[in-house]
Design a protein around this motif. Structure first.
Motif, PDB file in Angstrom:
ATOM      1  N   ILE A 368     -24.554 -16.729  -7.909  1.00  0.00           N
ATOM      2  CA  ILE A 368     -23.841 -16.046  -6.831  1.00  0.00           C
ATOM      3  C   ILE A 368     -22.350 -16.277  -7.055  1.00  0.00           C
ATOM      4  CG2 ILE A 368     -23.510 -15.837  -4.339  1.00  0.00           C
ATOM      5  CD1 ILE A 368     -26.257 -17.023  -3.932  1.00  0.00           C
ATOM      6  N   LEU A 369     -21.552 -15.230  -6.879  1.00  0.00           N
ATOM      7  CA  LEU A 369     -20.104 -15.302  -7.056  1.00  0.00           C
ATOM      8  C   LEU A 369     -19.395 -14.927  -5.760  1.00  0.00           C
ATOM      9  CD1 LEU A 369     -19.692 -13.339 -10.413  1.00  0.00           C
ATOM     10  CD2 LEU A 369     -19.674 -15.824 -10.135  1.00  0.00           C
ATOM     11  N   THR A 370     -18.262 -15.564  -5.511  1.00  0.00           N
ATOM     12  CA  THR A 370     -17.380 -15.167  -4.411  1.00  0.00           C
ATOM     13  C   THR A 370     -15.949 -15.132  -4.927  1.00  0.00           C
ATOM     14  OG1 THR A 370     -18.768 -16.010  -2.618  1.00  0.00           O
ATOM     15  CG2 THR A 370     -16.426 -15.866  -2.180  1.00  0.00           C
ATOM     16  N   TRP A 371     -15.211 -14.085  -4.539  1.00  0.00           N
ATOM     17  CA  TRP A 371     -13.820 -13.956  -4.957  1.00  0.00           C
ATOM     18  C   TRP A 371     -13.091 -13.037  -3.984  1.00  0.00           C
ATOM     19  CZ3 TRP A 371     -17.770 -11.086  -6.843  1.00  0.00           C
ATOM     20  CH2 TRP A 371     -17.594  -9.709  -6.945  1.00  0.00           C
ATOM     21  N   LEU A 372     -11.778 -12.913  -4.163  1.00  0.00           N
ATOM     22  CA  LEU A 372     -10.986 -11.986  -3.363  1.00  0.00           C
ATOM     23  C   LEU A 372     -10.935 -10.644  -4.065  1.00  0.00           C
ATOM     24  CD1 LEU A 372      -7.902 -14.015  -2.082  1.00  0.00           C
ATOM     25  CD2 LEU A 372      -9.991 -13.411  -0.858  1.00  0.00           C
ATOM     26  N   ALA A 373     -11.332  -9.597  -3.357  1.00  0.00           N
ATOM     27  CA  ALA A 373     -11.318  -8.245  -3.909  1.00  0.00           C
ATOM     28  C   ALA A 373     -10.400  -7.371  -3.072  1.00  0.00           C
ATOM     29  CB  ALA A 373     -12.730  -7.663  -3.930  1.00  0.00           C
ATOM     30  N   GLY A 374      -9.765  -6.401  -3.705  1.00  0.00           N
ATOM     31  CA  GLY A 374      -8.871  -5.502  -2.992  1.00  0.00           C
ATOM     32  C   GLY A 374      -9.623  -4.557  -2.076  1.00  0.00           C
ATOM     33  N   THR A 375      -8.993  -4.198  -0.957  1.00  0.00           N
ATOM     34  CA  THR A 375      -9.597  -3.261  -0.007  1.00  0.00           C
ATOM     35  C   THR A 375      -8.981  -1.875  -0.102  1.00  0.00           C
ATOM     36  OG1 THR A 375      -8.014  -3.838   1.728  1.00  0.00           O
ATOM     37  CG2 THR A 375     -10.038  -5.135   1.609  1.00  0.00           C
TER      38      THR A 375
END
Length: 498
Positions: A368-375
């Motif tokens: 499982i990965l978590t990161w900041l993604a653009g909106t």
């Protein structure tokens, strides 16, 4: 008494009628308590014995958030201590109220004193834990970087100091309200650059192992590792490397291998080209590489911040970020059949300004990965994906910024012993004054459940950065962050309330 003409006088007797209402003289939890463990006992001690037949779930009511929950009520042998054991529904994070009704009476039938008929408390999602809560995190020109907690909740951290044009690295333990240095001195120093790039883990005895990037001349650097034996620092090899022709070694990340020995991931580069990710395990007296160094993407992209973890089936897995001129991308590889195999060819775009990724494993051992993604709206959301055999799939909808958020920072991911994911991140609300909010959530299997509560508030304000989620060796889910109020920078530590 009159018998015939004779009068008999009986012994005088005094009849005392008990009209004193019983009172509650002791309560647990304390009335108004804010940081109550969900398993803390619920008890009331009375001023006198009460009638056991009146101590029932009808006379003793327990509500959570205004909703009555199941409970079992019992009374001690002397009739003075009542214990309530809550059932389903007694869970964070709502106000709790215990109500004792007039049906509860003493042995003479007197109802409970009206002022003793109830109190309330709060069971938050997170409660204070360990000895490090409130520890001061900076002093003069020094500051903590990496930190970890032993099974007892003691805080250990690396400290970076800059003085007299030199950079120093220390490892300290927080004990009895103060920081104490391991050994008599620093473990590293440099006149070529900072020692901020470091990683820390603790063995089963709580002894630290530290890896750091040691700057060299002309932009070169090495990765070095030391462990504390209990009495002194001991080097694990001269330095860590696979390809001696690569002059830059950086971004170390320590983890425990299934063998019980330390393992490490790092990056190697020839300045601007041929960037690779490497991994090795400590084998008695040397570092044994896990296959060849690799890069599943264009080697002109700079590899940074690799994260090494092992699945429950002992498979080494690395997530890393490839930084580019206009965007950063996340990649994941697993060491299968002695070869690093990339998981899918999909690029996960990540915020350029913050190239970090968190890695954990779900209930079926899937990454499982978590990161900041653009909106697309100038802000960023917290994105989480898990691996389904041959592709990456979003875990629920991305967690969007709350209204008024200026920017989102540093999501951290961890799973509990069942593989349930937890995520924490910081939302910057205002710039003047700088005001941010710590956010946490848990995956329910269908959606993300917010775990935000008042336990994050210290002295009325929440100013946070550099937060972490860690699962201790005993299975505790621990949330920590740096809390800045005025000029004081302190550690805050909470564990999941369950």
């Amino acid at each position: 008494m009159v018998f015939g003409e004779t009068v008999f006088a009986g012994e005088e007797r005094v009849v005392v009628v008990d009209r004193t209402a019983p009172r509650v003289v002791s309560r647990a939890p304390e009335p108004g308590a804010q940081d109550v463990w969900v398993k803390s006992p619920i008890q009331a001690v009375f001023s006198e014995p009460v009638n056991a037949s009146t101590v029932t779930s009808a006379s003793v009511r327990l509500t959570v958030g205004g909703v009555e929950v199941a409970r079992t009520v019992s009374l001690s042998g002397d009739g003075k201590t009542m214990t309530v054991v809550p059932g389903a529904g007694y869970a964070p994070s709502h106000p709790v109220q215990l109500i004792l009704t007039e049906q509860l009476v003493d042995l003479a039938g007197n109802s409970l004193n009206i002022e003793s008929r109830g109190w309330d408390w709060t069971i938050p999602f997170w409660i204070p834990w360990g000895t490090g809560d409130g520890a001061l995190l900076s002093a003069r020109d020094s500051d903590i970087k990496s930190h970890a907690f032993d099974a007892a909740g003691n805080l250990v951290a690396t400290w970076s100091l800059y003085a007299s044009n030199l950079h120093w690295l220390y490892v300290k333990r927080y004990e009895s309200g103060e920081w104490k240095t391991y050994g008599q001195n620093h473990i590293a120093f440099s006149n070529q650059g900072s020692l901020h790039d470091n990683s820390l883990i603790l063995d089963s005895a709580g002894n630290p192992i530290v890896a750091w990037t040691q700057p060299g001349s002309s932009g070169s650097s090495t990765v070095q590792v030391k462990r504390w034996t209990g009495t002194q620092w001991e080097s694990l090899g001269e330095h860590v490397e696979v390809d001696a022709s690569m002059p830059q070694k950086a971004h170390p990340h320590l983890e425990w291998a299934p063998s019980g020995q330390p393992a490490i991931a790092w990056s190697e580069s020839e300045f601007t080209v041929a960037n690779t990710v490497c991994a090795a395990e400590w084998a008695t007296n040397n570092w044994s590489p896990l296959g060849n160094c690799f890069n599943a993407r264009d080697t002109s992209n700079y590899v940074t911040n690799p994260v090494l973890k092992y699945t429950r089936s002992k498979v080494p897995t690395i997530a890393w970020v490839a930084t580019g001129a206009t965007e950063n991308t996340i990649h994941v590889s697993q060491f299968l059949n002695n070869t690093w195999t990339v998981l899918d060819a999909e690029d996960h775009n990540i915020q350029v300004q913050e190239p970090y990724v968190s890695l954990a494993f779900g209930p079926t051992d899937q990454p499982i990965l978590t990161w900041l993604a653009g909106t697309g709206s100038g802000n960023d959301c917290v994105a989480t994906k898990n691996w389904f055999d041959s592709y990456w799939a979003l875990l629920g909808t991305p967690q969007l910024p709350t209204a008024g958020t200026l920017t989102t920072m540093g999501p951290a991911l961890e799973t509990d012993s069942t593989g349930t994911p937890f995520v924490a991140w910081t939302s910057l609300v205002t710039l003047t004054p700088t005001d941010s909010r710590l956010r946490t959530s848990r995956w329910t299997g269908l959606s993300w459940e917010s775990l935000d509560d008042a336990s994050f508030t210290v002295e009325g304000r929440v100013l946070t950065n550099q937060h972490t989620l860690q699962r201790t060796s005993t299975g505790e889910m621990v949330l920590s962050w740096r809390h800045l109020i005025l000029s004081e920078d302190r550690m805050r530590v909470r564990r999941l309330n369950r």
